[in-house]
Design an enzyme around this catalytic site. Structure first.
Site, PDB file in Angstrom:
ATOM      1  N   GLU A 180       1.217  31.970  16.816  1.00 52.65           N
ATOM      2  CA  GLU A 180       0.562  33.203  16.908  1.00 52.65           C
ATOM      3  C   GLU A 180      -0.934  33.317  17.329  1.00 52.65           C
ATOM      4  O   GLU A 180      -1.620  32.602  16.887  1.00 52.65           O
ATOM      5  CB  GLU A 180       0.769  34.213  15.547  1.00 52.65           C
ATOM      6  N   CYS A 236      -8.390  35.940  18.176  1.00 50.76           N
ATOM      7  CA  CYS A 236      -8.303  34.674  17.238  1.00 50.76           C
ATOM      8  C   CYS A 236      -7.096  33.651  17.577  1.00 50.76           C
ATOM      9  O   CYS A 236      -5.880  34.244  17.740  1.00 50.76           O
ATOM     10  CB  CYS A 236      -7.665  35.597  15.862  1.00 50.76           C
ATOM     11  N   CYS A 271      -0.002  24.097  10.074  1.00 49.34           N
ATOM     12  CA  CYS A 271      -1.218  23.810   9.704  1.00 49.34           C
ATOM     13  C   CYS A 271      -0.870  22.328   8.886  1.00 49.34           C
ATOM     14  O   CYS A 271      -0.298  22.368   8.006  1.00 49.34           O
ATOM     15  CB  CYS A 271      -2.122  24.777   8.789  1.00 49.34           C
ATOM     16  N   CYS A 282      -3.847  24.981   1.920  1.00 46.98           N
ATOM     17  CA  CYS A 282      -4.603  26.111   1.146  1.00 46.98           C
ATOM     18  C   CYS A 282      -3.168  26.935   0.536  1.00 46.98           C
ATOM     19  O   CYS A 282      -2.377  27.587   1.239  1.00 46.98           O
ATOM     20  CB  CYS A 282      -5.421  26.729   2.076  1.00 46.98           C
ATOM     21  N   CYS A 286      -2.699  30.824   1.798  1.00 46.86           N
ATOM     22  CA  CYS A 286      -2.417  30.895   3.252  1.00 46.86           C
ATOM     23  C   CYS A 286      -1.167  30.779   3.646  1.00 46.86           C
ATOM     24  O   CYS A 286      -0.181  29.887   3.314  1.00 46.86           O
ATOM     25  CB  CYS A 286      -3.341  29.884   4.000  1.00 46.86           C
ATOM     26  N   GLU A 331      -5.681  23.702  11.599  1.00 40.74           N
ATOM     27  CA  GLU A 331      -7.031  23.347  11.283  1.00 40.74           C
ATOM     28  C   GLU A 331      -7.711  22.737  12.702  1.00 40.74           C
ATOM     29  O   GLU A 331      -7.323  21.552  12.835  1.00 40.74           O
ATOM     30  CB  GLU A 331      -7.119  22.514  10.019  1.00 40.74           C
ATOM     31  N   SER A 386     -13.416  27.752  12.838  1.00 39.73           N
ATOM     32  CA  SER A 386     -13.417  28.058  11.150  1.00 39.73           C
ATOM     33  C   SER A 386     -12.641  26.982  10.853  1.00 39.73           C
ATOM     34  O   SER A 386     -11.817  26.246  11.264  1.00 39.73           O
ATOM     35  CB  SER A 386     -12.818  29.359  11.072  1.00 39.73           C
ATOM     36  N   SER A 435     -14.589  27.720   5.210  1.00 43.11           N
ATOM     37  CA  SER A 435     -13.802  28.107   4.366  1.00 43.11           C
ATOM     38  C   SER A 435     -14.059  27.843   3.065  1.00 43.11           C
ATOM     39  O   SER A 435     -13.587  26.594   2.882  1.00 43.11           O
ATOM     40  CB  SER A 435     -12.326  28.127   4.748  1.00 43.11           C
ATOM     41  N   HIS A 470     -14.323  29.518  -0.276  1.00 45.48           N
ATOM     42  CA  HIS A 470     -13.296  30.324  -1.288  1.00 45.48           C
ATOM     43  C   HIS A 470     -13.645  30.030  -2.904  1.00 45.48           C
ATOM     44  O   HIS A 470     -12.736  30.600  -3.616  1.00 45.48           O
ATOM     45  CB  HIS A 470     -11.936  30.004  -0.766  1.00 45.48           C
ATOM     46  N   CYS A 504      -5.905  37.859   8.573  1.00 45.30           N
ATOM     47  CA  CYS A 504      -6.260  36.635   8.210  1.00 45.30           C
ATOM     48  C   CYS A 504      -5.177  35.971   7.265  1.00 45.30           C
ATOM     49  O   CYS A 504      -4.968  36.614   6.403  1.00 45.30           O
ATOM     50  CB  CYS A 504      -7.722  36.614   7.528  1.00 45.30           C
TER      51      CYS A 504
HETATM   52  N1  SAH Z   1      -7.898  26.256   9.008  1.00 46.86           N
HETATM   53  C1  SAH Z   1      -9.196  27.096   9.367  1.00 46.86           C
HETATM   54  C2  SAH Z   1      -8.638  28.354   9.788  1.00 46.86           C
HETATM   55  C3  SAH Z   1      -8.031  29.270   8.995  1.00 46.86           C
HETATM   56  S1  SAH Z   1      -7.533  31.043   9.028  1.00 46.86           S
HETATM   57  C4  SAH Z   1      -9.926  27.417   7.967  1.00 46.86           C
HETATM   58  O1  SAH Z   1      -9.447  26.795   6.940  1.00 46.86           O
HETATM   59  O2  SAH Z   1     -11.067  27.738   8.250  1.00 46.86           O
HETATM   60  C5  SAH Z   1      -9.324  31.722   9.079  1.00 46.86           C
HETATM   61  C6  SAH Z   1      -9.713  32.361   7.430  1.00 46.86           C
HETATM   62  O3  SAH Z   1      -8.664  32.855   7.085  1.00 46.86           O
HETATM   63  C7  SAH Z   1      -9.794  31.063   6.635  1.00 46.86           C
HETATM   64  O4  SAH Z   1     -10.953  31.259   6.068  1.00 46.86           O
HETATM   65  C8  SAH Z   1      -8.688  31.122   5.496  1.00 46.86           C
HETATM   66  O5  SAH Z   1      -9.078  30.494   4.435  1.00 46.86           O
HETATM   67  C9  SAH Z   1      -8.482  32.603   5.635  1.00 46.86           C
HETATM   68  N2  SAH Z   1      -7.307  32.920   4.914  1.00 46.86           N
HETATM   69  C10 SAH Z   1      -6.156  31.992   4.753  1.00 46.86           C
HETATM   70  N3  SAH Z   1      -5.254  32.813   4.160  1.00 46.86           N
HETATM   71  C11 SAH Z   1      -5.675  33.976   3.909  1.00 46.86           C
HETATM   72  C12 SAH Z   1      -5.119  35.393   3.191  1.00 46.86           C
HETATM   73  N4  SAH Z   1      -3.942  35.177   2.791  1.00 46.86           N
HETATM   74  N5  SAH Z   1      -5.897  36.170   3.276  1.00 46.86           N
HETATM   75  C13 SAH Z   1      -7.144  36.377   3.781  1.00 46.86           C
HETATM   76  N6  SAH Z   1      -7.658  35.176   4.129  1.00 46.86           N
HETATM   77  C14 SAH Z   1      -7.113  34.201   4.435  1.00 46.86           C
END
Ligand code: SAH
Length: 380
Positions: A105, A118, A125, A129, A132, A179, A210, A232, A234, A354
Site C-alpha cells: 500500500e 508515504c 515487515c 512491533c 502495528c 522497515e 523512518s 520510531s 515509542h 500510520c
Molecule cells: N518500519 C519503519 C516505518 C514504519 S511506519 C519504522 O519503524 O519507523 C511509520 C510510523 O508509524 C512508525 O513510527 C510506526 O511505529 C508508526 N506506527 C506503527 N503502527 C502504528 C499504529 N497502529 N498507530 C500509529 N502509529 C503507528
C-alpha cells in the site's frame, strides 16, 4: 502516455531489462552496453521520471533505431494498480500488486502547501512491533528498487502530474509497509533516484527515512546519502521499548540514540535535527512520568518529537490515548524545551493512517530472522 498499467505487461515483456529503478550510473552502464553514449541515459531518465513515460516510441528525442532497440531489450515496468481509495479528507490509498499473490500500500496525503507520498519498502515487515498492523501481516520479501520508486512513478501518473501541471508530490516518506533499513540496498537506490535532478530532484529535507533503528545499516546509509531521519522510539526506556518493539533487544535505546548523534554530526550539509516518533498508547506509554523520562532521554539530542495517536486495526488490544493525555504529554515535553507536535490523523476511514497498512501479504514469517540477519549481516 498510457494510463493503464494492468495489461499483463510483465508476462509479455519477460526477460527485458527494467529501466525503472536503475540509478543514473546503472542506466549509463546499460546504454554503454548497447554502444550508446551516456547522455542517452540522461535523456531516458528524464522521460521515465519527469514525463512519466513508459513507451519508448514516444521518446521523441531518440533516434528511431534506438527506440526500436530499446523496445526489444528493455521495459519500464512498475507494480500494477489493484485498488484505489479516497478518504473524506482527500487522502488517497492505492494497493499496488507486486506479483501474483502480494500487494503493497502507498498513501498520498495532500496538505495546503505540500503533498506527501508515504511509500512501502517491504511486502509486509521484517519487524514485529506489537502495535502495528503491518507487523501482523508478517513478511514476504523486500521490494526491488523498481517497486519502491515505482510507487512514486505510479502515484504521479494517478495524480495526473506532468512537467506542465507541476508536482503534487513534494515530499516522500518511507513510512509505509516495511522497515526500510532492512532493505538497505534497494532503498538506497530508490533514495538516489528520488534525489537525482534528472528524476525527482527532491532535496534531502524532502525525503524522510523512518526506522525502528537497525543501527549498522543506519550508519552505512549516513555515509552514502543525505536524507531526513525519523526514528520510531515509542518508549522512554529499554524495558518498555523491548515489550513494544522486540528489535530493541538487539539495538537498545542508547545505541540507537548514539547513531542518531552520528547522523547529526556527520557533516555541514546534514540535517541539524532528527524526528522522534512516539505512538500514543492509552495506559501504556502515555503517562506524565513517561513524558518526563522521555524529555530527560532526549535532553541533549537535537530533535523534534512527533506524537502519533494510535490507529486501531482488527485484533489489537491497544487503545488510543485520550486527547487530554496526549495534550498533557505534549505540554510536558514542550515545558522541557522539546519541540513537539501531535500528528493529525489522516485517511483513517480508508485504513490509510500510520500503522494501518496491511496490503496483501503471503506470510513467510519463519523467514523473518533470516531476512533480517541477511540485511544486517552481509549487505554491502
Ligand atoms: N518500519 C519503519 C516505518 C514504519 S511506519 C519504522 O519503524 O519507523 C511509520 C510510523 O508509524 C512508525 O513510527 C510506526 O511505529 C508508526 N506506527 C506503527 N503502527 C502504528 C499504529 N497502529 N498507530 C500509529 N502509529 C503507528
Amino acid at each position: 502516455m498510457s494510463t493503464d498499467n494492468n495489461s499483463g505487461i510483465a508476462a509479455r515483456w519477460k526477460g527485458r531489462t527494467n529501466l525503472l529503478g536503475l540509478e543514473r550510473s546503472e542506466l549509463e552502464a546499460f546504454f554503454a552496453s548497447l554502444g550508446e553514449k551516456p547522455f542517452r541515459a540522461r535523456q531516458v531518465m528524464k522521460w521515465i521520471y519527469q514525463a512519466g513515460e513508459d513507451d519508448f516510441h514516444r521518446m521523441t528525442d531518440l533516434s528511431k533505431a534506438l527506440r526500436d532497440k530499446l523496445n526489444d531489450v528493455a521495459e519500464i515496468r512498475a507494480p500494477k494498480i489493484m485498488t484505489r481509495q479516497v478518504s473524506v479528507d482527500g487522502t488517497r490509498k492505492w494497493l499496488f500488486g507486486t506479483d501474483e499473490q502480494n500487494g503493497i500500500e502507498t498513501v498520498f496525503i495532500p496538505e495546503r502547501k505540500r503533498g506527501t507520498l508515504c511509500i512501502s519498502s517491504q511486502v509486509g515487515c521484517v519487524l514485529d512491533c506489537t502495535f502495528c498492523s503491518t507487523a501482523q501481516q508478517g513478511i514476504n520479501r523486500n521490494l526491488s528498487a523498481a517497486e519502491i520508486v515505482g510507487q512514486v512513478w505510479l502515484a504521479n501518473r494517478e495524480l495526473g502530474c506532468t512537467p506542465k501541471t507541476g508536482r503534487a508530490i513534494t515530499n516522500v516518506v518511507f513510512m509505509g509497509m516495511g522497515e526500510p533499513l532492512a532493505n538497505y540496498r534497494n532503498v538506497l537506490a530508490a533514495l538516489r533516484i528520488l534525489r537525482d535532478d534528472l528524476a525527482y530532484g527532491l532535496s534531502k529535507r524532502k525525503v524522510t527515512i523512518s526506522t525502528s533503528g537497525l543501527v549498522p545499516m543506519l550508519d552505512k546509509m549516513i555515509d552514502e546519502e543525505e536524507f531526513a531521519l525519523a526514528i520510531s522510539l515509542h518508549a522512554p526506556n529499554d524495558a518498555l521499548r523491548s515489550q513494544l518493539m522486540p528489535i530493541n533487544d538487539r539495538y537498545p535505546i542508547a545505541e540507537l540514540l548514539a547513531a542518531c548523534r552520528r547522523y547529526i554530526e556527520a557533516g555541514e550539509m546534514r540535517q541539524k535535527h532528527i524526528y522522534v516518533e512516539y505512538v500514543m498508547l492509552a495506559g501504556v506509554n502515555d503517562k506524565p512520568e513517561h513524558a518526563l523520562e522521555l524529555a530527560n532521554l532526549l535532553r541533549s539530542l537535537p530533535c523534534k518529537v512527533n506524537l502519533i495517536p494510535f490507529n486501531s486495526f482488527p485484533g489489537t488490544t491497544f487503545k488510543r490515548s485520550s486527547k487530554e493525555d496526549i495534550d498533557r504529554f505534549q505540554e510536558i515535553l514542550i515545558s522541557k524545551g522539546i519541540i513537539t507536535i501531535t500528528r493529525r490523523t489522516r485517511g483513517e476511514d480508508i485504513d490509510a493512517a500510520c500503522g494501518q497498512l496491511a496490503g496483501k501479504v503471503v506470510n513467510r514469517s519463519r523467514k523473518r530472522a533470516a531476512i533480517l540477519e541477511q540485511r544486517v549481516g552481509t549487505q554491502t
